[in-house]
Design a protein around this motif. Sequence first.
Motif, PDB file in Angstrom:
ATOM      1  N   ASN A 267      -5.505  -2.090 -15.933  1.00 41.56           N
ATOM      2  CA  ASN A 267      -6.320  -1.428 -16.948  1.00 41.56           C
ATOM      3  C   ASN A 267      -6.744  -2.509 -17.929  1.00 41.56           C
ATOM      4  O   ASN A 267      -5.965  -2.930 -18.788  1.00 41.56           O
ATOM      5  CB  ASN A 267      -5.518  -0.324 -17.650  1.00 41.56           C
ATOM      6  CG  ASN A 267      -6.371   0.445 -18.661  1.00 41.56           C
ATOM      7  OD1 ASN A 267      -7.380  -0.071 -19.170  1.00 41.56           O
ATOM      8  ND2 ASN A 267      -5.972   1.663 -18.951  1.00 41.56           N
ATOM      9  N   PHE A 268      -7.974  -2.992 -17.768  1.00 39.36           N
ATOM     10  CA  PHE A 268      -8.464  -4.120 -18.559  1.00 39.36           C
ATOM     11  C   PHE A 268      -9.312  -3.570 -19.708  1.00 39.36           C
ATOM     12  O   PHE A 268     -10.492  -3.294 -19.545  1.00 39.36           O
ATOM     13  CB  PHE A 268      -9.277  -5.052 -17.656  1.00 39.36           C
ATOM     14  CG  PHE A 268      -9.687  -6.352 -18.303  1.00 39.36           C
ATOM     15  CD1 PHE A 268      -8.755  -7.346 -18.556  1.00 39.36           C
ATOM     16  CD2 PHE A 268     -11.008  -6.565 -18.658  1.00 39.36           C
ATOM     17  CE1 PHE A 268      -9.134  -8.538 -19.149  1.00 39.36           C
ATOM     18  CE2 PHE A 268     -11.395  -7.765 -19.252  1.00 39.36           C
ATOM     19  CZ  PHE A 268     -10.452  -8.748 -19.508  1.00 39.36           C
ATOM     20  N   TYR A 269      -8.685  -3.361 -20.846  1.00 38.01           N
ATOM     21  CA  TYR A 269      -9.353  -2.836 -22.042  1.00 38.01           C
ATOM     22  C   TYR A 269     -10.107  -1.539 -21.742  1.00 38.01           C
ATOM     23  O   TYR A 269     -11.218  -1.315 -22.226  1.00 38.01           O
ATOM     24  CB  TYR A 269     -10.288  -3.900 -22.647  1.00 38.01           C
ATOM     25  CG  TYR A 269      -9.524  -5.141 -23.052  1.00 38.01           C
ATOM     26  CD1 TYR A 269      -8.732  -5.146 -24.200  1.00 38.01           C
ATOM     27  CD2 TYR A 269      -9.550  -6.290 -22.261  1.00 38.01           C
ATOM     28  CE1 TYR A 269      -8.006  -6.264 -24.550  1.00 38.01           C
ATOM     29  CE2 TYR A 269      -8.815  -7.408 -22.610  1.00 38.01           C
ATOM     30  CZ  TYR A 269      -8.049  -7.387 -23.766  1.00 38.01           C
ATOM     31  OH  TYR A 269      -7.313  -8.494 -24.114  1.00 38.01           O
ATOM     32  N   GLY A 270      -9.503  -0.722 -20.890  1.00 38.22           N
ATOM     33  CA  GLY A 270     -10.101   0.584 -20.575  1.00 38.22           C
ATOM     34  C   GLY A 270     -10.771   0.641 -19.220  1.00 38.22           C
ATOM     35  O   GLY A 270     -10.900   1.710 -18.637  1.00 38.22           O
ATOM     36  N   SER A 271     -11.208  -0.522 -18.720  1.00 35.14           N
ATOM     37  CA  SER A 271     -11.810  -0.528 -17.375  1.00 35.14           C
ATOM     38  C   SER A 271     -10.695  -0.669 -16.335  1.00 35.14           C
ATOM     39  O   SER A 271      -9.697  -1.341 -16.578  1.00 35.14           O
ATOM     40  CB  SER A 271     -12.808  -1.680 -17.249  1.00 35.14           C
ATOM     41  OG  SER A 271     -12.182  -2.930 -17.482  1.00 35.14           O
ATOM     42  N   ILE A 272     -10.890   0.006 -15.199  1.00 34.95           N
ATOM     43  CA  ILE A 272      -9.832   0.036 -14.191  1.00 34.95           C
ATOM     44  C   ILE A 272     -10.262  -0.789 -12.984  1.00 34.95           C
ATOM     45  O   ILE A 272     -11.326  -0.564 -12.404  1.00 34.95           O
ATOM     46  CB  ILE A 272      -9.537   1.487 -13.730  1.00 34.95           C
ATOM     47  CG1 ILE A 272      -9.266   2.391 -14.942  1.00 34.95           C
ATOM     48  CG2 ILE A 272      -8.371   1.499 -12.743  1.00 34.95           C
ATOM     49  CD1 ILE A 272      -8.048   2.038 -15.759  1.00 34.95           C
ATOM     50  N   TRP A 273      -9.423  -1.736 -12.628  1.00 38.04           N
ATOM     51  CA  TRP A 273      -9.672  -2.646 -11.506  1.00 38.04           C
ATOM     52  C   TRP A 273      -8.487  -2.584 -10.559  1.00 38.04           C
ATOM     53  O   TRP A 273      -7.358  -2.353 -11.008  1.00 38.04           O
ATOM     54  CB  TRP A 273      -9.860  -4.075 -12.000  1.00 38.04           C
ATOM     55  CG  TRP A 273     -10.962  -4.243 -12.995  1.00 38.04           C
ATOM     56  CD1 TRP A 273     -10.926  -3.870 -14.317  1.00 38.04           C
ATOM     57  CD2 TRP A 273     -12.270  -4.769 -12.759  1.00 38.04           C
ATOM     58  NE1 TRP A 273     -12.136  -4.150 -14.916  1.00 38.04           N
ATOM     59  CE2 TRP A 273     -12.980  -4.709 -13.983  1.00 38.04           C
ATOM     60  CE3 TRP A 273     -12.909  -5.314 -11.644  1.00 38.04           C
ATOM     61  CZ2 TRP A 273     -14.295  -5.157 -14.112  1.00 38.04           C
ATOM     62  CZ3 TRP A 273     -14.208  -5.770 -11.776  1.00 38.04           C
ATOM     63  CH2 TRP A 273     -14.898  -5.686 -12.996  1.00 38.04           C
ATOM     64  N   ALA A 274      -8.728  -2.809  -9.269  1.00 39.22           N
ATOM     65  CA  ALA A 274      -7.626  -2.731  -8.317  1.00 39.22           C
ATOM     66  C   ALA A 274      -7.880  -3.667  -7.146  1.00 39.22           C
ATOM     67  O   ALA A 274      -9.015  -4.072  -6.872  1.00 39.22           O
ATOM     68  CB  ALA A 274      -7.458  -1.300  -7.813  1.00 39.22           C
ATOM     69  N   THR A 275      -6.775  -4.006  -6.470  1.00 42.08           N
ATOM     70  CA  THR A 275      -6.856  -4.801  -5.239  1.00 42.08           C
ATOM     71  C   THR A 275      -5.852  -4.255  -4.235  1.00 42.08           C
ATOM     72  O   THR A 275      -4.801  -3.744  -4.607  1.00 42.08           O
ATOM     73  CB  THR A 275      -6.582  -6.301  -5.505  1.00 42.08           C
ATOM     74  OG1 THR A 275      -6.459  -6.974  -4.242  1.00 42.08           O
ATOM     75  CG2 THR A 275      -5.301  -6.525  -6.297  1.00 42.08           C
ATOM     76  N   TRP A 276      -6.215  -4.382  -2.962  1.00 39.56           N
ATOM     77  CA  TRP A 276      -5.301  -3.959  -1.888  1.00 39.56           C
ATOM     78  C   TRP A 276      -4.314  -5.061  -1.550  1.00 39.56           C
ATOM     79  O   TRP A 276      -3.458  -4.878  -0.681  1.00 39.56           O
ATOM     80  CB  TRP A 276      -6.098  -3.605  -0.623  1.00 39.56           C
ATOM     81  CG  TRP A 276      -7.022  -2.449  -0.771  1.00 39.56           C
ATOM     82  CD1 TRP A 276      -8.384  -2.489  -0.757  1.00 39.56           C
ATOM     83  CD2 TRP A 276      -6.655  -1.069  -0.947  1.00 39.56           C
ATOM     84  NE1 TRP A 276      -8.897  -1.218  -0.916  1.00 39.56           N
ATOM     85  CE2 TRP A 276      -7.860  -0.328  -1.033  1.00 39.56           C
ATOM     86  CE3 TRP A 276      -5.444  -0.388  -1.042  1.00 39.56           C
ATOM     87  CZ2 TRP A 276      -7.893   1.050  -1.211  1.00 39.56           C
ATOM     88  CZ3 TRP A 276      -5.463   0.984  -1.221  1.00 39.56           C
ATOM     89  CH2 TRP A 276      -6.670   1.689  -1.309  1.00 39.56           C
ATOM     90  N   ASP A 277      -4.418  -6.237  -2.202  1.00 39.92           N
ATOM     91  CA  ASP A 277      -3.617  -7.399  -1.809  1.00 39.92           C
ATOM     92  C   ASP A 277      -2.545  -7.690  -2.851  1.00 39.92           C
ATOM     93  O   ASP A 277      -2.866  -8.072  -3.991  1.00 39.92           O
ATOM     94  CB  ASP A 277      -4.552  -8.607  -1.643  1.00 39.92           C
ATOM     95  CG  ASP A 277      -3.885  -9.738  -0.872  1.00 39.92           C
ATOM     96  OD1 ASP A 277      -2.654  -9.900  -1.005  1.00 39.92           O
ATOM     97  OD2 ASP A 277      -4.600 -10.447  -0.140  1.00 39.92           O
ATOM     98  N   ALA A 278      -1.289  -7.558  -2.447  1.00 38.89           N
ATOM     99  CA  ALA A 278      -0.184  -7.809  -3.375  1.00 38.89           C
ATOM    100  C   ALA A 278      -0.109  -9.284  -3.763  1.00 38.89           C
ATOM    101  O   ALA A 278       0.464  -9.623  -4.794  1.00 38.89           O
ATOM    102  CB  ALA A 278       1.137  -7.363  -2.744  1.00 38.89           C
TER     103      ALA A 278
END
Lengths: 179, 453
Positions: free
Chosen positions: B152-163
């Motif tokens: 959660n980057f200052y309200g924006s949501i980012w994700a990755t499938w790679d640990a």
Amino acid sequence: MEIDSRAQQLERLLLEREVEQFLYKEAQLLDDRRFSEWIELIADDIHYFMPQRRNVKFGEQYREHSDPESEISWFDEGKATLAGRVRQINTGVHWAEEPFSRVRHIISNIQIEDVQGDEVKVRSNFFVYTNRLKDEVNLFVGTRHDVLRRDADTAWKVAKRTIILDQNVLLAKAITTFF
Amino acid sequence: MVAQIRHSHSERSLRHLVDLEHGQISREIYVNDDVYRQEQEQIFARAWLFVGHETLVPNPGDFFQSRMGEEDVLLVRDRKGQIHVFLNTCRHRGMKVCRYDDGNTLVFTCPFHGWTYGTDGQLVAVPNEESTYHGELDKAAWGLHEVAQLCNFYGSIWATWDAGAPSFEDYLGPFSEGIRRCFQSSDGRDNGVEVFKPPYKWYIPTNWKLPAFSFDGDMAHGAMTHQSINTAAIGPQGELGGGGRHGLRAAFPKTEYEFCSAELGHGGHNPIFELPGVPPYVETWQTAPGVDDYYRRTREEQAKRFADQYLHGGGGCVWPNAIVQPQRILLKHPAGVGRTESWRLYPVDKDAPKLVKDAQRRYMMRYGGPAGLTESDDMENWNYASRASLGTIARRLPYNFQMGLGHAFSDDRVPGITLNNRTAEENQRARLRRWVEFMEAGSWDDIYPMKQT
């Protein structure tokens, strides 16, 4: 139930006929690319609105269409922007419409829903076919909720138009036609 | 050629298709099915991707259907308030567990056989579980598939499938501060925006890289592509000053550059300032009375907050396919080698009065998206550029990415940033360089920390 007099029925029929002919004429101006004449049929205070349409759970249909008060719609504008679109398409360098697409508006299922003074609420379905360059085809199908207002110069003007397009993700790469 | 593409580590790798030294890029990477399949594995299963914004799911049980690469995902705030991102597929037979664009729910019940998941992704119920699975189904192992990392980057949501991916802030590198500011309100407060709903979504018949790599990397297209736009006068200032599509801005001692991370692939068009602080406010909302009063006041607050800081940099393309700019977010999702699902989301000051939100919203609607007056012409060019690159002969001809080649430079004021003239193709070359690295990398160890290529 009160049975309308013959005279009332005739008056209604004439109004329906008049409204139909207006909508056909309007569609023809667009198909013939006479945009500058078409914009003359638009009232200065028009709200030209095409909501986006959500996939929603049963019982939540009230929020299927994007809300003109707070949400993002395909079109949600007045005459100034519509007139800007007409100026743009008439530049000859609006590449999305240069060369012009072939466009045909099929207007049907016209029903007068209400008459209030000099304004008529009318619903119609549209099937807009566009063919561009060689083989690019787009089909825009939906229904319109219009308010038409009697006008001294042009007989009628479109005072309000809500366009319900039967798509969720827009299937066309752009919308550069009018409805 | 196809076999060589598939085996990217073979002697003749993808590098012969992407000649950055001479600025010549094979059209093959935009039209080849094998390249496209490899991108899904090597890029979209690995990179940090934009999923949404926390204001799309403000309440427990809220969900929003989003997309990562080719696949549908659910952005969900669970009953305890925690945000998750799940692949939208039932673990039993693959049906989408949710087919609504957004809403609020207690559970996700698959319409195929009824497997039911909590908003935290746990498999909570299977019909007739005792009699059909004899009590032997390990429900804890069969929850919804969740992203490996979420930020959660200052309200924006980012994700990755790679640990194995680095943290999102490390992934952004020198763009971290600029992207952060895109999620500040106009008075300079973090987490200061919300996004209008719903996003624009539309299909463009083009390879995703054409729009994703050129957006905020192709200043040269404007004068030609958008030459019809000023006649429409869609800017907030209306016909004032020639009807430009952007608002009016004050003169302030700064220079705009192509501004990229050559190593990480991010890039935008951003300023280096000669003075600290922010430019003074110029009235620009002549078409929407009252709006200037708000933005003038927030600019004054922003000026106080950043009085001593040099706000070099700003938004741009977060590699690979999210373009984040103030008040605009653009996503270019791959949807087949020759098809892109394009999304637009519009942030606005959370605490702005309705008058301001309405004016901002209407400006964005007439400006952008597939029905906006500006972007329809982009769609035409991206579409037919893609179509005209499919042929056997056309594929033999590389695209020219030589604008500003060899003229990049750096500046001590913006460490880690590669600069070029405002109109160059440095940003696009940076994205292509990172593209090759991702396509060839065995794991994140090969591409982060960045290797010199």
